[in-house]
Design a protein around this motif. Structure first.
Motif, PDB file in Angstrom:
ATOM      1  N   VAL A   1      15.162  38.699  -6.070  1.00 22.66           N
ATOM      2  CA  VAL A   1      16.083  37.917  -6.867  1.00 22.66           C
ATOM      3  C   VAL A   1      17.586  39.044  -6.829  1.00 22.66           C
TER       4      VAL A   1
ATOM      5  N   GLU B   1      26.845  29.554  -8.326  1.00 26.09           N
ATOM      6  CA  GLU B   1      26.015  28.604  -8.379  1.00 26.09           C
ATOM      7  C   GLU B   1      26.187  27.194  -7.672  1.00 26.09           C
TER       8      GLU B   1
ATOM      9  N   THR C   1      19.219  31.101  -9.573  1.00 29.94           N
ATOM     10  CA  THR C   1      18.523  32.117  -8.538  1.00 29.94           C
ATOM     11  C   THR C   1      19.616  33.527  -8.918  1.00 29.94           C
TER      12      THR C   1
ATOM     13  N   THR D   1      16.842  33.896   2.108  1.00 30.62           N
ATOM     14  CA  THR D   1      15.290  32.417   1.757  1.00 30.62           C
ATOM     15  C   THR D   1      14.464  33.998   1.289  1.00 30.62           C
TER      16      THR D   1
ATOM     17  N   LEU E   1      21.082  26.952  -5.681  1.00 27.27           N
ATOM     18  CA  LEU E   1      21.773  28.813  -5.985  1.00 27.27           C
ATOM     19  C   LEU E   1      21.365  28.462  -7.225  1.00 27.27           C
TER      20      LEU E   1
END
Length: 281
Positions: A138, A166, A175, A134, A172
């Motif tokens: 990135v 993902e 991201t 969290t 996800l």
């Protein structure tokens, strides 16, 4: 586009912004631990405070973190495989504490297993590494130079990893980013020597990965020729990509809107910074 380079953290992470400013960087890249191994130095509240002050005092607008070199998500050695998952996750958490925008890593080598098995191991490892994360930094996959059984040396393969990871976790999608290393891409067979070849290469990047995933450029010329699969960085304009190639990349719509980080030898990095700034203008 802002321009910087990889800098040392010798003496403490708070020295990185100072070293960056001394070289003429607008942004910088750093390790948070030894790239060769060993325990990570503590990021105490006092160290984080000193780092934040150094960033502000030295006018650095953004910074990124590179993982250690020994990462291999496809290792058949359980210790190395699990260490890779743990260390990259730790680095994401540490980078978040430092306020780093991005963290990039190589994926490793599948030399001891089939390519299909290695790809599956990478997807499983990345999924486990990102599970429950969290933080603000990135995560990015860096394109590799393609030597031997190195993983992640093509746009298509990287795009497949991102899509597979993902799909496994509903939290996800969107991201995961990509770090485009000019030397590695060139070594893997993506031509970057003029405006026409830069456009062709970046069109392929967009096809398999998407420009929305492009987060970082590692700006390095190449000592070796196109497709030779050798990761040997050269100073800007002195290698096989050449000045015309970097001039074309500096004008490309997708490349000129992200920050560029040099990873060339310290002896000539000041000149490299000046060269890239000139091309940008």
């Amino acid at each position: 586009m802002k321009i910087g380079c990889h800098v040392s953290i010798a003496g403490g992470a708070f020295n990185a912004p100072i070293n960056a400013a001394d070289l003429g960087c607008e942004v910088f890249q750093m390790f948070t631990r030894s790239p060769q191994g060993g325990p990570a130095p503590m990021l105490s509240a006092e160290i984080l405070k000193k780092f934040s002050a150094a960033v502000k005092n030295n006018h650095q607008s953004s910074w990124v973190v590179h993982t250690p070199y020994y990462i291999n998500f496809a290792s058949t050695n359980p210790r190395i495989k699990h260490s890779s998952i743990t260390v990259v996750r730790e680095e994401l958490e540490r980078a978040s504490k430092l306020g780093a925008t991005f963290l990039m890593t190589h994926l490793g080598s599948g030399k001891d297993v089939s390519h299909e098995t290695a790809q599956r191991m990478v997807v499983e490892g990345l999924t486990a590494m990102l599970d429950g994360y969290t933080g603000s930094t990135v995560f990015c996959i860096e394109i590799a130079a393609g030597a031997g059984d190195i993983l992640g040396s093509s746009f298509e393969e990287i795009g497949e990893y991102i899509s597979a990871v993902e799909k496994k976790d509903k939290q996800l999608p969107g991201t995961i980013g990509v770090c485009f290393d000019t030397c590695h891409a060139f070594a893997s067979g993506y031509d970057l020597r003029d405006a026409m070849t830069v456009k062709k290469t970046m069109d392929e990047f967009d096809k398999y990965i998407g420009f929305d995933r492009l987060k970082i450029v590692h700006a390095n010329d190449s000592k070796f020729g196109l497709g030779e699969k050798k990761d040997r960085h050269e100073h800007i304009g002195q290698g096989q990509i050449g000045l015309a190639g970097f001039a074309a990349m500096a004008k490309h719509p997708a490349l000129k809107v992200v920050n560029w980080y040099l990873e060339t030898e310290p002896g000539g990095v000041k000149q490299d910074l000046a060269t890239l700034k000139k091309l940008r203008s």
